[in-house]
Write a protein that holds these residues in place. Sequence first.
Motif, PDB file in Angstrom:
ATOM      1  N   SER A   6     -11.737   9.893  -1.474  1.00 42.18           N
ATOM      2  CA  SER A   6     -12.071  11.079  -0.689  1.00 42.18           C
ATOM      3  C   SER A   6     -11.513  10.926   0.714  1.00 42.18           C
ATOM      4  N   GLY A   7     -11.551  12.029   1.466  1.00 37.85           N
ATOM      5  CA  GLY A   7     -11.167  11.968   2.865  1.00 37.85           C
ATOM      6  C   GLY A   7      -9.829  12.593   3.197  1.00 37.85           C
ATOM      7  N   GLY A   8      -9.101  13.031   2.187  1.00 43.60           N
ATOM      8  CA  GLY A   8      -7.822  13.663   2.467  1.00 43.60           C
ATOM      9  C   GLY A   8      -7.999  15.013   3.137  1.00 43.60           C
ATOM     10  N   GLY A   9      -6.879  15.571   3.594  1.00 45.39           N
ATOM     11  CA  GLY A   9      -6.943  16.873   4.232  1.00 45.39           C
ATOM     12  C   GLY A   9      -5.649  17.199   4.923  1.00 45.39           C
ATOM     13  N   ALA A  13       0.711  16.276  13.000  1.00 44.57           N
ATOM     14  CA  ALA A  13       1.409  15.034  13.297  1.00 44.57           C
ATOM     15  C   ALA A  13       0.786  14.380  14.525  1.00 44.57           C
ATOM     16  N   GLY A  14       0.612  13.071  14.438  1.00 48.29           N
ATOM     17  CA  GLY A  14      -0.044  12.331  15.510  1.00 48.29           C
ATOM     18  C   GLY A  14      -1.539  12.187  15.320  1.00 48.29           C
ATOM     19  N   GLY A  15      -2.087  12.908  14.370  1.00 46.57           N
ATOM     20  CA  GLY A  15      -3.519  12.861  14.130  1.00 46.57           C
ATOM     21  C   GLY A  15      -3.931  11.712  13.232  1.00 46.57           C
ATOM     22  N   SER A  16      -5.213  11.713  12.886  1.00 48.53           N
ATOM     23  CA  SER A  16      -5.788  10.625  12.105  1.00 48.53           C
ATOM     24  C   SER A  16      -6.611  11.165  10.940  1.00 48.53           C
ATOM     25  N   LEU A  17      -6.672  10.370   9.891  1.00 48.81           N
ATOM     26  CA  LEU A  17      -7.561  10.617   8.762  1.00 48.81           C
ATOM     27  C   LEU A  17      -8.082   9.285   8.280  1.00 48.81           C
ATOM     28  N   ARG A  18      -9.256   9.333   7.665  1.00 50.14           N
ATOM     29  CA  ARG A  18      -9.831   8.125   7.073  1.00 50.14           C
ATOM     30  C   ARG A  18     -10.129   8.405   5.609  1.00 50.14           C
ATOM     31  N   LEU A  19      -9.471   7.669   4.741  1.00 50.28           N
ATOM     32  CA  LEU A  19      -9.708   7.785   3.308  1.00 50.28           C
ATOM     33  C   LEU A  19     -10.726   6.743   2.871  1.00 50.28           C
ATOM     34  N   THR A  20     -11.550   7.119   1.910  1.00 50.05           N
ATOM     35  CA  THR A  20     -12.544   6.207   1.368  1.00 50.05           C
ATOM     36  C   THR A  20     -12.403   6.141  -0.147  1.00 50.05           C
ATOM     37  N   CYS A  21     -12.517   4.941  -0.678  1.00 51.56           N
ATOM     38  CA  CYS A  21     -12.523   4.732  -2.126  1.00 51.56           C
ATOM     39  C   CYS A  21     -13.854   4.086  -2.486  1.00 51.56           C
ATOM     40  N   ALA A  22     -14.708   4.832  -3.168  1.00 51.38           N
ATOM     41  CA  ALA A  22     -15.989   4.309  -3.635  1.00 51.38           C
ATOM     42  C   ALA A  22     -15.813   3.755  -5.034  1.00 51.38           C
ATOM     43  N   VAL A  23     -16.185   2.497  -5.211  1.00 52.80           N
ATOM     44  CA  VAL A  23     -15.955   1.796  -6.473  1.00 52.80           C
ATOM     45  C   VAL A  23     -17.277   1.537  -7.170  1.00 52.80           C
ATOM     46  N   SER A  24     -17.334   1.822  -8.444  1.00 48.63           N
ATOM     47  CA  SER A  24     -18.514   1.503  -9.246  1.00 48.63           C
ATOM     48  C   SER A  24     -18.071   0.833 -10.540  1.00 48.63           C
ATOM     49  N   LEU A  79      -9.205   3.428   4.192  1.00 49.84           N
ATOM     50  CA  LEU A  79      -7.864   3.382   4.761  1.00 49.84           C
ATOM     51  C   LEU A  79      -7.871   4.281   5.991  1.00 49.84           C
ATOM     52  N   GLN A  80      -7.854   3.653   7.154  1.00 54.59           N
ATOM     53  CA  GLN A  80      -7.784   4.398   8.412  1.00 54.59           C
ATOM     54  C   GLN A  80      -6.317   4.654   8.724  1.00 54.59           C
ATOM     55  N   MET A  81      -5.976   5.926   8.861  1.00 52.98           N
ATOM     56  CA  MET A  81      -4.585   6.305   9.081  1.00 52.98           C
ATOM     57  C   MET A  81      -4.464   6.978  10.436  1.00 52.98           C
ATOM     58  N   ASN A  82      -3.732   6.347  11.330  1.00 53.42           N
ATOM     59  CA  ASN A  82      -3.508   6.875  12.675  1.00 53.42           C
ATOM     60  C   ASN A  82      -2.033   7.218  12.867  1.00 53.42           C
ATOM     61  N   SER A  83      -1.766   7.985  13.895  1.00 56.18           N
ATOM     62  CA  SER A  83      -0.380   8.359  14.235  1.00 56.18           C
ATOM     63  C   SER A  83       0.356   8.893  13.012  1.00 56.18           C
ATOM     64  N   LEU A  84      -0.293   9.786  12.315  1.00 52.63           N
ATOM     65  CA  LEU A  84       0.280  10.302  11.079  1.00 52.63           C
ATOM     66  C   LEU A  84       1.561  11.088  11.336  1.00 52.63           C
ATOM     67  N   LYS A  85       2.475  10.978  10.381  1.00 47.34           N
ATOM     68  CA  LYS A  85       3.771  11.638  10.444  1.00 47.34           C
ATOM     69  C   LYS A  85       3.907  12.587   9.253  1.00 47.34           C
ATOM     70  N   PRO A  86       4.741  13.595   9.376  1.00 54.73           N
ATOM     71  CA  PRO A  86       4.948  14.490   8.221  1.00 54.73           C
ATOM     72  C   PRO A  86       5.362  13.742   6.956  1.00 54.73           C
ATOM     73  N   GLU A  87       6.101  12.673   7.108  1.00 53.14           N
ATOM     74  CA  GLU A  87       6.534  11.904   5.940  1.00 53.14           C
ATOM     75  C   GLU A  87       5.407  11.117   5.286  1.00 53.14           C
ATOM     76  N   ASP A  88       4.232  11.109   5.893  1.00 54.72           N
ATOM     77  CA  ASP A  88       3.061  10.505   5.248  1.00 54.72           C
ATOM     78  C   ASP A  88       2.402  11.469   4.253  1.00 54.72           C
ATOM     79  N   THR A  89       2.884  12.697   4.210  1.00 55.53           N
ATOM     80  CA  THR A  89       2.341  13.677   3.277  1.00 55.53           C
ATOM     81  C   THR A  89       2.531  13.204   1.848  1.00 55.53           C
ATOM     82  N   ALA A  90       1.431  13.136   1.113  1.00 56.13           N
ATOM     83  CA  ALA A  90       1.457  12.628  -0.254  1.00 56.13           C
ATOM     84  C   ALA A  90       0.062  12.725  -0.854  1.00 56.13           C
TER      85      ALA A  90
END
Length: 114
Positions: A6-9, A13-24, A79-90
């Motif tokens: 979870s956590g995508g969106g 560019a230049g912004g941040s997102l934090r992805l989380t993977c909950a494991v069970s 996964l903390q993602m900072n300084s995001l670039k358009p090429e990080d789109t995926a």
Amino acid sequence: VQLQASGGGLVQAGGSLRLTCAVSGTLISANDLNWYRQAPGKERELVATITGGGRTSYANFVKERFTISGDNAKNMVDLQMNSLKPEDTAIYYCNARNFVRSWWGQGTQVTVSS
């Protein structure tokens, strides 16, 4: 075993997102936890890894920008993602792997606008 990412969106560019993977169903401390990504028309590529012992490694294209971390108490990997670039789109996928098995979660879309 289930992995829930979870956590995508959408972010500029230049912004941040934090992805989380909950494991069970398995402990993150007993596996290597990986984040992969796949952009349209491209192969899936490894982004970052955290071992069961807490050692981290990163693809060159995200070094100094992304940070992977694990919370054994919550059995989650972020996964903390900072300084995001358009090429990080995926679509970003979490993966758990040990000597015997490998499990994948569903992806979460990250879109970085220019």
